[in-house]
Design a protein around this motif. Structure first.
Motif, short mmCIF file in Angstrom:
data_model
loop_
_atom_site.label_atom_id
_atom_site.label_comp_id
_atom_site.label_asym_id
_atom_site.label_seq_id
_atom_site.Cartn_x
_atom_site.Cartn_y
_atom_site.Cartn_z
N ALA A 1 0.82 -1.22 0.00
CA ALA A 1 0.00 0.00 0.00
C ALA A 1 0.85 1.27 0.00
CB ALA A 1 -0.95 0.01 1.20
N LEU A 2 1.94 1.26 0.75
CA LEU A 2 2.80 2.45 0.81
C LEU A 2 3.47 2.71 -0.53
CD1 LEU A 2 4.49 2.05 4.31
CD2 LEU A 2 2.70 3.65 3.66
N GLU A 3 4.00 1.65 -1.16
CA GLU A 3 4.61 1.81 -2.48
C GLU A 3 3.57 2.26 -3.49
OE1 GLU A 3 5.05 -0.63 -0.43
OE2 GLU A 3 7.20 -1.05 -0.23
N PHE A 4 2.37 1.72 -3.37
CA PHE A 4 1.27 2.10 -4.27
C PHE A 4 1.00 3.60 -4.17
CE2 PHE A 4 -3.50 1.93 -5.17
CZ PHE A 4 -3.34 1.73 -6.53
N PHE A 5 0.96 4.13 -2.95
CA PHE A 5 0.73 5.56 -2.77
C PHE A 5 1.92 6.38 -3.27
CE2 PHE A 5 1.31 9.43 -0.26
CZ PHE A 5 0.17 10.11 -0.61
N LYS A 6 3.12 5.97 -2.90
CA LYS A 6 4.31 6.74 -3.26
C LYS A 6 4.48 6.85 -4.77
CE LYS A 6 7.04 5.53 0.88
NZ LYS A 6 8.19 4.74 1.38
N GLU A 7 4.16 5.79 -5.48
CA GLU A 7 4.44 5.76 -6.92
C GLU A 7 3.24 6.10 -7.79
OE1 GLU A 7 7.00 2.62 -8.30
OE2 GLU A 7 7.59 2.13 -6.25
N THR A 8 2.03 6.04 -7.24
CA THR A 8 0.85 6.37 -8.04
C THR A 8 0.03 7.50 -7.44
OG1 THR A 8 -0.69 4.85 -6.94
CG2 THR A 8 0.69 3.93 -8.70
N GLY A 9 0.24 7.81 -6.15
CA GLY A 9 -0.56 8.82 -5.48
C GLY A 9 -1.94 8.32 -5.09
N LYS A 10 -2.17 7.02 -5.19
CA LYS A 10 -3.49 6.45 -4.95
C LYS A 10 -3.59 5.84 -3.55
CE LYS A 10 -4.60 5.68 -9.79
NZ LYS A 10 -5.71 6.65 -9.80
N ILE A 11 -4.80 5.94 -2.98
CA ILE A 11 -5.06 5.46 -1.63
C ILE A 11 -6.05 4.30 -1.71
CG2 ILE A 11 -5.93 6.08 0.65
CD1 ILE A 11 -5.23 9.02 -0.06
N LEU A 12 -5.68 3.17 -1.10
CA LEU A 12 -6.57 2.00 -1.09
C LEU A 12 -7.77 2.24 -0.19
CD1 LEU A 12 -3.96 -0.90 -0.83
CD2 LEU A 12 -5.20 -0.18 -2.86
N GLU A 13 -8.90 1.63 -0.55
CA GLU A 13 -10.11 1.78 0.26
C GLU A 13 -10.01 0.98 1.55
OE1 GLU A 13 -14.94 1.18 -0.13
OE2 GLU A 13 -13.60 -0.12 -1.29
N ASN A 14 -9.73 -0.29 1.44
CA ASN A 14 -9.75 -1.19 2.60
C ASN A 14 -8.36 -1.27 3.24
OD1 ASN A 14 -12.54 -2.26 2.48
ND2 ASN A 14 -11.87 -2.87 0.44
N MET A 15 -7.95 -0.18 3.86
CA MET A 15 -6.61 -0.11 4.43
C MET A 15 -6.67 0.52 5.81
SD MET A 15 -3.70 -1.11 3.39
CE MET A 15 -2.24 -1.19 4.39
N ASP A 16 -5.85 0.03 6.70
CA ASP A 16 -5.75 0.58 8.04
C ASP A 16 -4.98 1.89 7.98
OD1 ASP A 16 -5.54 1.09 10.71
OD2 ASP A 16 -4.23 -0.60 11.17
N LEU A 17 -5.60 2.99 8.44
CA LEU A 17 -4.97 4.30 8.41
C LEU A 17 -3.62 4.29 9.11
CD1 LEU A 17 -4.99 7.37 7.87
CD2 LEU A 17 -6.36 7.63 9.96
N GLU A 18 -3.51 3.52 10.18
CA GLU A 18 -2.27 3.51 10.96
C GLU A 18 -1.08 3.02 10.14
OE1 GLU A 18 -1.94 4.88 13.99
OE2 GLU A 18 -3.99 5.50 13.55
N THR A 19 -1.34 2.19 9.15
CA THR A 19 -0.25 1.73 8.28
C THR A 19 0.43 2.91 7.61
OG1 THR A 19 -1.37 -0.37 7.88
CG2 THR A 19 0.34 0.27 6.31
N TYR A 20 -0.38 3.87 7.17
CA TYR A 20 0.17 5.07 6.53
C TYR A 20 0.80 6.01 7.58
CZ TYR A 20 -2.58 3.80 2.37
OH TYR A 20 -3.10 3.16 1.28
N ILE A 21 0.09 6.21 8.69
CA ILE A 21 0.54 7.17 9.71
C ILE A 21 1.86 6.74 10.33
CG2 ILE A 21 -0.06 8.29 11.90
CD1 ILE A 21 -1.72 9.18 9.42
N ASN A 22 2.06 5.44 10.53
CA ASN A 22 3.28 4.94 11.18
C ASN A 22 4.38 4.62 10.18
OD1 ASN A 22 2.01 5.10 13.70
ND2 ASN A 22 1.17 3.04 13.49
N SER A 23 4.27 5.16 8.98
CA SER A 23 5.24 4.87 7.92
C SER A 23 6.28 5.99 7.81
CB SER A 23 4.51 4.72 6.59
OG SER A 23 4.06 6.00 6.14
N ASP A 24 7.13 5.88 6.80
CA ASP A 24 8.15 6.90 6.56
C ASP A 24 7.67 8.00 5.61
OD1 ASP A 24 8.00 5.47 4.22
OD2 ASP A 24 10.16 5.12 4.01
#
Length: 452
Positions: free
Chosen positions: A360-383
């Motif tokens: 999910a993080l690579e997906f956002f970094k390289e496409t700018g897209k946010i998955l629907e069924n994803m835990d917000l904390e995965t993004y918040i606790n990332s780099d």
């Protein structure tokens, strides 16, 4: 001598019997340098050799390509005989291509991005193949709530025609330097009717923006009341509207009216984008500009990095928060492969890897897209940087509060009807909100009659 003849006859009979046991309708051929036998039936059709390459084509935007190539490599790890080729086109370009040529044409891909608003149109044109979406959801461990979100939105009748790729909704982008210079307080709720025309720029003739005003006061532009009967609140007379509804349309009319007085290009379909970009630049007159998630990069550049992101509901009209749709893009397959099980299996695997939550993080970094069924904390606790984290957090908040996007083929008429009515004000030049609303009412009555 007699024993030799007898032995010869026995051997002859044995050879004849063995030959008779072989299926006369089958023949075998051996691949040169291979021990694999290829069986051919009497129609000359060959079974798939386990080493034979299965090729699919995938539409990809230039900026997404690196991520897609990594996803394809993961598919090839699972299916060594998969050959995945890319057609590098933007989503808009590829959809326009499908509008104008046969889906059998090799210029269009087997797997492509499909905006939700084009679902019924593409299905009606027989462009889409049915997906085993529930199986994909099970493999991704999201089957329990799949039909409660975008998954159900990509259904036509009881058929899943695309798999959710990312969420889309409307956000408020703030040029913080302009807001400070123009004395715009973005801490409290921002009342639309208290802003000047250039404080905020919204192309309200586009239903993507206009619907947020309609949702603010629960105005139904189109709803189904019977299996074959539709209704629109817009067919009512102005005198029948509630006070909140009246004030919403008054706010929209005044916004258009004073834009025209100031010779703004905001309601010019050909010129509004350049006008908005110029005015939103740092040092310009505009502090607020609603936009989609993918607008962040462009608007941040215009604001020289001095940008803040707020939920769309932070903007209110007569105290009522603006609300967008729960919208998104899907991944769809070309109808031409609907009967090719091998290709469908590879495209299914490609879908699973594109929206694989482990990436999910690579997906956002390289496409700018946010998955629907994803835990917000995965993004918040990332780099991710703090601005991107805020973008994702605000996006989920606005998406959660948004209305479910209407899903019916008849709804396609709403966008064109709304745009036609609002833009016609430029030539019909109504002088009061009642006159302006009457034009909207006329167009929506015409739309309802055309559906019937």
């Amino acid at each position: 001598m007699k024993r030799k003849i007898t032995l010869f006859l026995i051997l002859s009979l044995l050879i004849t019997s063995l030959a008779a046991c072989k299926d006369p309708n089958k023949n075998s051929e051996i691949n040169n340098g291979s021990n694999d036998e290829v069986i051919e039936d009497d129609e000359g059709k060959k079974d798939n050799n386990k080493d034979e390459k299965i090729t699919i084509t995938v539409q990809v935007e230039k900026e997404w390509r690196e991520y897609y190539e990594k996803a394809a490599d993961r598919v090839k790890d699972r299916y060594p005989n998969a050959n995945i080729e890319f057609i590098e086109k933007s989503t808009v370009e590829h959809i326009e291509l499908l509008d104008n040529i046969n889906p059998e044409d090799e210029k269009v891909a087997d797997l492509f991005t499909l905006p939700l608003e084009r679902l019924y149109d593409m299905e009606k044109k027989y462009v889409l193949g049915q997906l085993d979406a529930k199986s994909i959801a099970e493999n991704l461990n999201i089957s329990d709530h799949y039909d409660k979100g975008l998954g159900a939105q990509f259904k036509v009748d009881d058929r899943y025609m695309a798999f959710p790729m990312n969420i889309k909704t409307l956000l408020n982008f703030v040029n913080t330097k302009n807001a400070q210079a123009n004395d715009i307080d973005t801490v409290k709720d921002i009342e639309f009717t208290e802003l000047s025309n250039e404080d905020i720029l919204i192309p309200l003739f586009d239903i993507w923006y206009g619907i947020s005003f309609m949702n603010a006061t629960n105005i139904e532009l189109l709803t189904k009341v019977e299996p074959d009967e539709f209704y629109s609140d817009m067919t009512r007379y102005f005198s029948e509207l509630s006070v909140d509804e009246e004030e919403t349309f008054r706010a929209i009319f005044n916004y258009w009216y004073y834009s025209q007085k100031e010779d703004s290009k905001l309601f010019s379909k050909d010129e509004y984008m350049d006008f908005m970009d110029t005015s939103f630049k740092t040092g310009g007159n505009t502090s607020l500009r609603p936009g989609s998630i993918k607008s962040k990069k462009h608007l941040s550049k215009l604001a020289e990095g001095e940008i803040n992101i707020l939920p769309i509901e932070k903007l209110v009209v007569m105290g009522n928060p603006l609300l967008q749709w729960k919208d998104g893009d899907g991944l769809a397959i070309n109808t031409r492969i609907k009967d090719d099980n091998d290709k469908k299996e590879i495209t299914k695997a490609m879908i699973e890897e594109i929206v694989n939550r482990d990436y999910a993080l690579e997906f956002f970094k390289e496409t700018g897209k946010i998955l629907e069924n994803m835990d917000l904390e995965t993004y918040i606790n990332s780099d991710l940087n703090e601005r991107d984290k805020k973008l994702i957090k605000v996006s989920y908040k606005s998406y959660e509060d948004a209305e479910k996007r209407p899903a019916s083929k008849e709804w396609e008429k709403v966008s064109a009807t709304w745009e036609k009515a609002i833009l016609s004000w430029n030539t019909l030049n109504p002088q009061t909100v009642e006159e302006a609303y009457e034009i909207l009412q006329y167009e929506f009555k015409d739309m309802i009659n055309s559906i019937k």
